[in-house]
Design a protein around this motif. Structure first.
Motif, PDB file in Angstrom:
ATOM      1  N   PHE A 191      -7.165  -8.840   0.080  1.00  0.00           N
ATOM      2  CA  PHE A 191      -6.817  -7.882  -0.966  1.00  0.00           C
ATOM      3  C   PHE A 191      -7.645  -8.158  -2.214  1.00  0.00           C
ATOM      4  O   PHE A 191      -7.776  -9.310  -2.647  1.00  0.00           O
ATOM      5  CB  PHE A 191      -5.343  -8.016  -1.363  1.00  0.00           C
ATOM      6  N   SER A 195      -5.194  -4.465  -5.375  1.00  0.00           N
ATOM      7  CA  SER A 195      -4.395  -4.211  -4.170  1.00  0.00           C
ATOM      8  C   SER A 195      -3.231  -5.181  -4.087  1.00  0.00           C
ATOM      9  O   SER A 195      -2.125  -4.815  -3.660  1.00  0.00           O
ATOM     10  CB  SER A 195      -5.271  -4.320  -2.914  1.00  0.00           C
ATOM     11  N   ASN A 198      -0.494  -3.916  -6.237  1.00  0.00           N
ATOM     12  CA  ASN A 198       0.155  -2.710  -5.732  1.00  0.00           C
ATOM     13  C   ASN A 198       0.927  -2.927  -4.431  1.00  0.00           C
ATOM     14  O   ASN A 198       1.927  -2.246  -4.184  1.00  0.00           O
ATOM     15  CB  ASN A 198      -0.889  -1.617  -5.508  1.00  0.00           C
ATOM     16  N   TYR A 199       0.464  -3.851  -3.585  1.00  0.00           N
ATOM     17  CA  TYR A 199       0.993  -3.894  -2.225  1.00  0.00           C
ATOM     18  C   TYR A 199       1.504  -5.252  -1.741  1.00  0.00           C
ATOM     19  O   TYR A 199       2.206  -5.307  -0.724  1.00  0.00           O
ATOM     20  CB  TYR A 199      -0.083  -3.410  -1.241  1.00  0.00           C
ATOM     21  N   TYR A 225       0.917  -2.073   2.616  1.00  0.00           N
ATOM     22  CA  TYR A 225      -0.281  -1.318   2.242  1.00  0.00           C
ATOM     23  C   TYR A 225      -0.409  -0.071   3.126  1.00  0.00           C
ATOM     24  O   TYR A 225      -0.531   1.057   2.626  1.00  0.00           O
ATOM     25  CB  TYR A 225      -1.520  -2.199   2.381  1.00  0.00           C
ATOM     26  N   TRP A 309      -8.089   1.392   3.428  1.00  0.00           N
ATOM     27  CA  TRP A 309      -8.223  -0.071   3.361  1.00  0.00           C
ATOM     28  C   TRP A 309      -9.698  -0.451   3.199  1.00  0.00           C
ATOM     29  O   TRP A 309     -10.039  -1.294   2.376  1.00  0.00           O
ATOM     30  CB  TRP A 309      -7.652  -0.679   4.641  1.00  0.00           C
TER      31      TRP A 309
END
Length: 330
Positions: A191, A195, A198-199, A225, A309
């Motif tokens: 990540f 990211s 966020n995930y 994700y 992704w």
């Protein structure tokens, strides 16, 4: 005598070049050090604590290698037929099946909660970091600071750096353990810091989102994700297909979506020549990564999610292929 004169001249030239390079290196290091101090001042104004900044930048260094890699990212000169055996050799397919069985109970729990088939979690894990065995050897703070300092994409890498500082300040990872790629991608999920923010998930409940060392956090973060970007657990990622003679190539690409029955009416078949599945609840795109003589896929919604992704058709094909090898062991 002439050889001695030439030799001495060459030595002199090399000495001058060496001195010039050394002076350039010192100049870069000085500018980099000044840039780090300016970053610290800016970070303080954004409410990062002195303690966080001292820890994060304690061993910061300039990575010339990161700049070189950012400027000279290789372009694929392979085709999918030659790329896939390299990305997913037999040993990796076998290891993926073993890892799936090893973590099956946890994977199924995570998969059910997030609506993501476990085989895709394992496939991503395998393609990104060889099941966590290689997560990158760059200090993330140093890599991001270097790339921000380089200036070509300063705004992007500064944003990632602020996220990385937040991750440290919130106690998810110690700075010296925040290792990743030259571009700052971190942990077993690779990540980017944004990211992560966020995930990433603290699935094991220890108060830290540990995508470096906690299998529950790694698997749940990957699943979160995918779930967040439109994953469907009632369909696969896509399938290899055959196109009819004279297929209109302008219909290919992820922007064009049609029902499977519509593609069938246009002459698209399974790879073995049989009819496509009779499901009109599925829309798909025709994707031609190389040309019509190479591999062609019908890409479902999960293909689009995997492209979120990593925006590479080769990456998506590798993840999809590995997931199929887990589902249908040979």
């Amino acid at each position: 005598m002439l050889k001695k004169i030439v030799s001495r001249a060459l030595i002199g030239v090399l000495a001058l070049v060496s001195m010039s390079v050394s002076a350039q290196d010192e100049n870069v290091e000085k500018k980099f050090s000044d840039y780090v101090e300016a970053l610290k001042d800016e970070a303080r104004s954004n409410d990062y604590s002195d303690e966080t900044l001292e820890k994060a930048f304690a061993n910061v260094k300039y990575y010339q290698r990161a700049v070189e890699l950012d400027k000279n990212q290789p372009e694929f000169k392979l085709t999918l037929d030659t790329y896939l055996p390299r990305a997913v050799p037999e040993w990796k397919a076998k290891k993926a099946q073993e890892k799936y069985e090893e973590h099956k109970e946890l994977l199924e729990k995570v998969g059910k909660e997030y609506g993501v088939q476990p085989r895709f979690i394992v496939a991503l894990w395998g393609i990104e970091t060889n099941f966590g065995s290689y997560t990158g050897g760059f200090d993330v703070i140093s890599a991001l600071t270097t790339l921000a300092f380089d200036g070509r994409r300063e705004a992007f890498f500064k944003k990632q750096l602020w996220h990385a500082l937040t991750i440290i300040q919130d106690g998810h990872i110690a700075p010296e353990k925040m290792q990743g790629s030259w571009a700052g991608a971190m942990g077993q999920t690779q990540f980017m810091p944004s990211s992560f923010m966020n995930y990433a998930v603290d699935y094991d409940g220890d108060g830290r989102k540990d995508i470096w060392g906690s299998y529950p956090d790694v698997f749940a973060s990957a699943a979160n994700y995918l779930s967040s970007v439109g994953w469907r657990d009632d369909v696969t990622w896509g399938r290899q297909v055959q196109l009819p003679e004279g297929f209109d190539a302008s219909l290919s690409g992820l922007d064009t979506k049609k029902k499977l029955s519509e593609w069938a009416d246009l002459g698209v078949t399974r790879y073995d020549g049989s009819k496509l599945p009779q499901r009109d609840d599925i829309t798909a795109s025709v994707v031609i990564p190389d040309d019509k003589e190479g591999r062609v896929y019908l890409a479902y919604a999960n293909y689009d999610a995997l492209m979120r992704w990593n925006r590479s058709h080769y990456f998506v094909a590798a993840v999809g292929y590995l997931s199929d090898r887990i589902r249908f062991p040979r």
